[in-house]
Design an enzyme around this catalytic site. Structure first.
Site, PDB file in Angstrom:
ATOM      1  N   TYR A 186      27.068  37.347  29.422  1.00 36.90           N
ATOM      2  CA  TYR A 186      27.146  35.938  29.807  1.00 36.90           C
ATOM      3  C   TYR A 186      26.629  35.774  31.234  1.00 36.90           C
ATOM      4  O   TYR A 186      27.066  36.485  32.136  1.00 36.90           O
ATOM      5  CB  TYR A 186      28.591  35.424  29.729  1.00 36.90           C
ATOM      6  CG  TYR A 186      28.651  33.931  29.903  1.00 36.90           C
ATOM      7  CD1 TYR A 186      28.560  33.091  28.801  1.00 36.90           C
ATOM      8  CD2 TYR A 186      28.737  33.363  31.166  1.00 36.90           C
ATOM      9  CE1 TYR A 186      28.567  31.712  28.942  1.00 36.90           C
ATOM     10  CE2 TYR A 186      28.739  31.985  31.329  1.00 36.90           C
ATOM     11  CZ  TYR A 186      28.653  31.165  30.210  1.00 36.90           C
ATOM     12  OH  TYR A 186      28.637  29.797  30.362  1.00 36.90           O
ATOM     13  N   GLN A 207      31.543  27.916  23.767  1.00 36.11           N
ATOM     14  CA  GLN A 207      30.750  27.959  22.528  1.00 36.11           C
ATOM     15  C   GLN A 207      29.833  29.187  22.493  1.00 36.11           C
ATOM     16  O   GLN A 207      29.628  29.789  21.428  1.00 36.11           O
ATOM     17  CB  GLN A 207      29.971  26.650  22.306  1.00 36.11           C
ATOM     18  CG  GLN A 207      28.940  26.268  23.370  1.00 36.11           C
ATOM     19  CD  GLN A 207      29.547  25.509  24.543  1.00 36.11           C
ATOM     20  OE1 GLN A 207      30.762  25.557  24.805  1.00 36.11           O
ATOM     21  NE2 GLN A 207      28.688  24.818  25.288  1.00 36.11           N
ATOM     22  N   SER A 234      36.105  36.953  44.988  1.00 35.35           N
ATOM     23  CA  SER A 234      35.665  38.167  45.664  1.00 35.35           C
ATOM     24  C   SER A 234      36.427  38.413  46.970  1.00 35.35           C
ATOM     25  O   SER A 234      36.978  37.495  47.563  1.00 35.35           O
ATOM     26  CB  SER A 234      34.175  38.010  45.948  1.00 35.35           C
ATOM     27  OG  SER A 234      33.563  39.247  46.123  1.00 35.35           O
ATOM     28  N   GLN A 259      31.217  37.219  52.669  1.00 37.56           N
ATOM     29  CA  GLN A 259      32.160  37.113  51.562  1.00 37.56           C
ATOM     30  C   GLN A 259      32.675  35.693  51.429  1.00 37.56           C
ATOM     31  O   GLN A 259      32.751  35.147  50.328  1.00 37.56           O
ATOM     32  CB  GLN A 259      33.343  38.064  51.830  1.00 37.56           C
ATOM     33  CG  GLN A 259      34.061  38.476  50.594  1.00 37.56           C
ATOM     34  CD  GLN A 259      33.113  39.116  49.613  1.00 37.56           C
ATOM     35  OE1 GLN A 259      32.167  39.797  49.980  1.00 37.56           O
ATOM     36  NE2 GLN A 259      33.321  38.848  48.362  1.00 37.56           N
ATOM     37  N   HIS A 281      31.023  32.780  49.364  1.00 38.44           N
ATOM     38  CA  HIS A 281      31.001  32.801  47.902  1.00 38.44           C
ATOM     39  C   HIS A 281      31.835  31.692  47.286  1.00 38.44           C
ATOM     40  O   HIS A 281      31.467  31.103  46.278  1.00 38.44           O
ATOM     41  CB  HIS A 281      31.582  34.126  47.375  1.00 38.44           C
ATOM     42  CG  HIS A 281      30.565  35.199  47.190  1.00 38.44           C
ATOM     43  ND1 HIS A 281      29.500  35.071  46.343  1.00 38.44           N
ATOM     44  CD2 HIS A 281      30.457  36.443  47.721  1.00 38.44           C
ATOM     45  CE1 HIS A 281      28.771  36.177  46.370  1.00 38.44           C
ATOM     46  NE2 HIS A 281      29.325  37.025  47.212  1.00 38.44           N
ATOM     47  N   GLU A 339      38.382  44.828  46.854  1.00 33.81           N
ATOM     48  CA  GLU A 339      37.179  44.962  46.033  1.00 33.81           C
ATOM     49  C   GLU A 339      36.081  45.687  46.835  1.00 33.81           C
ATOM     50  O   GLU A 339      35.525  46.663  46.384  1.00 33.81           O
ATOM     51  CB  GLU A 339      36.706  43.560  45.625  1.00 33.81           C
ATOM     52  CG  GLU A 339      35.491  43.553  44.727  1.00 33.81           C
ATOM     53  CD  GLU A 339      34.917  42.160  44.538  1.00 33.81           C
ATOM     54  OE1 GLU A 339      35.304  41.233  45.283  1.00 33.81           O
ATOM     55  OE2 GLU A 339      34.062  42.001  43.652  1.00 33.81           O
ATOM     56  N   HIS A 340      35.784  45.168  48.037  1.00 33.11           N
ATOM     57  CA  HIS A 340      34.803  45.805  48.925  1.00 33.11           C
ATOM     58  C   HIS A 340      35.516  46.292  50.180  1.00 33.11           C
ATOM     59  O   HIS A 340      36.264  45.529  50.791  1.00 33.11           O
ATOM     60  CB  HIS A 340      33.742  44.801  49.395  1.00 33.11           C
ATOM     61  CG  HIS A 340      33.017  44.110  48.293  1.00 33.11           C
ATOM     62  ND1 HIS A 340      33.411  42.891  47.781  1.00 33.11           N
ATOM     63  CD2 HIS A 340      31.902  44.459  47.594  1.00 33.11           C
ATOM     64  CE1 HIS A 340      32.574  42.517  46.821  1.00 33.11           C
ATOM     65  NE2 HIS A 340      31.648  43.444  46.676  1.00 33.11           N
ATOM     66  N   ASP A 355      25.461  44.883  47.104  1.00 35.64           N
ATOM     67  CA  ASP A 355      25.411  43.722  46.214  1.00 35.64           C
ATOM     68  C   ASP A 355      24.086  43.641  45.470  1.00 35.64           C
ATOM     69  O   ASP A 355      24.018  43.182  44.334  1.00 35.64           O
ATOM     70  CB  ASP A 355      25.552  42.416  47.025  1.00 35.64           C
ATOM     71  CG  ASP A 355      26.960  42.195  47.536  1.00 35.64           C
ATOM     72  OD1 ASP A 355      27.878  42.844  47.021  1.00 35.64           O
ATOM     73  OD2 ASP A 355      27.133  41.365  48.460  1.00 35.64           O
ATOM     74  N   GLU A 398      59.957  64.858  13.177  1.00 33.06           N
ATOM     75  CA  GLU A 398      59.783  63.406  13.331  1.00 33.06           C
ATOM     76  C   GLU A 398      60.099  62.647  12.049  1.00 33.06           C
ATOM     77  O   GLU A 398      59.862  61.440  11.963  1.00 33.06           O
ATOM     78  CB  GLU A 398      58.356  63.106  13.805  1.00 33.06           C
ATOM     79  CG  GLU A 398      58.078  63.703  15.184  1.00 33.06           C
ATOM     80  CD  GLU A 398      56.832  63.161  15.852  1.00 33.06           C
ATOM     81  OE1 GLU A 398      55.985  62.557  15.157  1.00 33.06           O
ATOM     82  OE2 GLU A 398      56.703  63.342  17.074  1.00 33.06           O
ATOM     83  N   HIS A 421      53.473  64.046   6.026  1.00 34.81           N
ATOM     84  CA  HIS A 421      52.602  64.780   6.946  1.00 34.81           C
ATOM     85  C   HIS A 421      52.769  66.284   6.717  1.00 34.81           C
ATOM     86  O   HIS A 421      51.789  67.037   6.667  1.00 34.81           O
ATOM     87  CB  HIS A 421      52.946  64.448   8.400  1.00 34.81           C
ATOM     88  CG  HIS A 421      52.422  63.118   8.867  1.00 34.81           C
ATOM     89  ND1 HIS A 421      52.795  61.930   8.302  1.00 34.81           N
ATOM     90  CD2 HIS A 421      51.540  62.800   9.858  1.00 34.81           C
ATOM     91  CE1 HIS A 421      52.186  60.922   8.926  1.00 34.81           C
ATOM     92  NE2 HIS A 421      51.416  61.432   9.877  1.00 34.81           N
TER      93      HIS A 421
END
Lengths: 423, 423
Positions: free
Chosen positions: B121, B183, B229, B251, B254, B319-320, B353, B407, B412
């Site tokens: 996506y 969709q 981020s 950063q 963003h 994250e960074h 990046d 068990e 088995h």
């Protein structure tokens, strides 16, 4: 057992039980209570659901010592040997950190780190599954997880089955708490006075446990939510009908929703297996469960050719696949989707369930198309490592700034231009 | 920017946007419509949300050719070089199938297979992110995924931005569809007349896309659902305040919810960075967004020692992480939790990046405690392989049957006893 020729696309997919609105509401309020009231809430729900009032949740060393006296010495040795096999196999999955270097000074790599802590849920109830304790705890231990915590609901006397305690101790679990259900998942995810929070929760459970895991997902990591177990046997006319039938039934005894399927190129095998299933079923202690599973989900498919049979197997993407053909290794390369592949008549599924060393936590319900067995990697995570020398930086600075501007991110471009000889 | 001394546990965790009841209901009904009405439903929602009626969803070769004429040749070369760097880095992540053999005939192993198909996506709207196309598609291609499909919402003229089409083509994507929102996720998950279903869906999107991914999760695999981020800079008094400030702002531009944090042992650096942030902020085209982010989530922490500073970084699990100290490699071993670690002043975050080759899809919101950067492994899966010879089987059959009976799983045990010399 139904026998049918293949004439359409076949899929294992059953609907996943995602719980009722009421069940979800119950789980949410239990989690909220544990978050805000800690041990007190866990104590309340343990009394309500497990029928026992506990002041102390932690299992003591004394209780573990007693458990050892309640299990056969020979059985303890078998558990230890299984654990060693599981450890040996999983050690092959350990990943090292790595790096690449470039003459211009660039160093790129990947740093592999174990999770700090993991919680393992072990279901209570009538059956105790020490194998499941080993299969979840050993990979975490091999990964290097320092803190492995187990939770399991106590029985009415406030006890956890001795085989489970022995397996936990043998697997290197150091913290064990008597708590179950959504309250135990909440305690692992958010912590209480008794239990420090963990980073990941693994292990199977009933619908309340599954819903609670979904609910806390994101705040902690969780493993997959397992569906009912499945087996597919792929066989030609060299297979032994008694063995095939026994294997199908070993799956069917787990659960009314378990799925047992034979895909074969041999009509005579198909007929013989159908008869054998009927005969052996009668002799099983868990025959009600197995009969229900076979009647609802059992199937024997006759394929026109081995190619068609393999295509069906790949469509099914079964959790367990047994290949019982004259030359099973011939077919290994053609199998695209299966959780575990058992080759030849001496590799019966219970060999892998208990002992060989591979993991028995496997992707169910067709998810082998995109998921893997539980492994050491599930208990490690990675960090990217980036080092640019001044030389490497200056060579590429303009390109990086141009790419940032292409995306309209001016501050990114300026962060580059603040540095080096361009400045 | 707020400056504070560290005096309590610090956490990045913000609440995750899990959507309103209304948004969830909308997403569920869109998915249901696409499931039952296929392309017709996608067409209806594309008209409603993207303002364009499309007969054909597939992007044609001609449209791709036109896109190439709309992007600078130099820029195309930069995209290609970035792609090559990303491919080089990710090739180190490729895992081979492996096996172990034992003298008694046991063979155990792990078979690694690529997913059959993946859907990517790519968000629409004002900003086009070709780097995101590369970061998601290249690892899938390296993994060996045969079918990589991209979906992206069309603009009012029924077009996808040329830079996105060029990146997609350079990354080896062969199917591109003009569809977006819930969709598009439904079409990827369940298939329509135009789009065959895929096994896994990756890539970022707005709240409707995120909710749709959650909804179809289980029927297909999904990647993590990314939060806003973050960057954490760990610096001593050797760091340059201008550079640190520029990185924090890169950063902040963003998203209003982005998080920019400096952890430093140097009070003078703390003050200088605070001043520089104020100064540079004024000069940014996206200054409203960046100012909002800095005001709400920006922070400068002064640590009493480098040990304390590192402890804070590990608590944040950013994250960074940029390490801007005199000897950054000295500290690498101490960092336990971070998505990507940038070492030294020339390793600014935009280097990773866009260009160095590491992946920019990273765990956000403190999930680096248990999650990893997007990698080739996200597009492969494994099957366990088990072969027992008759000798290996007979040596262990009794133990396996005993474990099964411990068990309570009699069928088995019988599946084992149906075979071999015990029979």
């Amino acid at each position: 057992m139904k026998i049918q020729r293949i004439n359409e696309e076949i899929s294992l997919s059953r609907s996943v039980d995602s719980g009722t609105e009421e069940q979800r509401a119950i789980v949410q309020s239990i989690i909220e209570d544990v978050k805000t009231q800690g041990d007190e809430a866990v104590r309340k729900y343990t009394e309500a659901f497990d029928g026992i009032h506990l002041e102390q949740f932690a299992v003591s060393q004394e209780e573990i010592n007693v458990a050892y006296t309640q299990i056969d010495t020979e059985m303890i040795a078998i558990i230890q040997e299984a654990r060693d096999n599981i450890r040996d196999y999983h050690e092959h999955q350990l990943k090292a950190s790595w790096m690449t270097t470039n003459e211009n000074g660039t160093i790129l790599g990947q740093k592999v780190t174990a999770l700090d802590s993991v919680g393992l849920y072990v279901p209570g109830g009538t059956a105790a599954y020490p194998s499941s304790v080993l299969m979840n705890a050993v990979p975490a231990s091999v990964a290097g997880v320092e803190r492995i915590v187990m939770v399991s609901p106590p029985d009415k006397n406030g006890m956890i089955p001795p085989a489970v305690l022995v397996a936990a101790n043998e697997a290197g679990i150091t913290e064990i708490y008597k708590m179950g259900g959504a309250q135990a998942i909440a305690a692992l995810a958010y912590g209480t006075e008794s239990v420090k929070r963990v980073d990941k929760i693994v292990g199977p459970g009933n619908i309340f446990v599954a819903l609670a895991k979904r609910e806390v997902f994101g705040d902690v990591a969780i493993d997959m939510i397992a569906g009912p177990s499945e087996i597919t046997v792929l066989a030609d006319d060299s297979a032994n009908a008694n063995e095939v039938a026994a294997d199908l039934l070993s799956q069917a005894e787990h659960d009314e929703r378990a799925v047992s399927i034979l895909v074969t190129t041999s009509e005579s095998l198909a007929n013989a297996v159908a008869d054998e299933v009927t005969r052996q079923l009668e002799l099983l202690p868990r025959k009600e469960i197995a009969a229900q599973s076979i009647a609802t989900y059992g199937a024997i498919y006759i394929a026109g050719s081995m190619e068609q049979a393999i295509e069906v197997v790949n469509q099914l993407a079964p959790e367990h696949l047994e290949i019982m053909t004259a030359n099973p290794f011939d077919l290994l390369g053609k199998i695209k989707h299966a959780g575990a592949i058992f080759l030849g008549r001496f590799s019966a599924e219970p060999v892998g369930d208990y002992f060989a060393g591979t993991n028995h936590v496997l992707p169910t319900n067709g998810t082998a198309r995109f998921s893997s067995p539980l492994s050491v990697e599930d208990f490690q995570k990675k960090s990217s490592v980036i080092f640019y020398s001044q030389q490497a930086f200056e060579k590429n600075a303009k390109k990086i700034a141009a790419f940032a501007r292409l995306e309209g991110l001016e501050a990114h471009a300026r962060a580059i231009e603040e540095r080096g000889a361009n400045k």
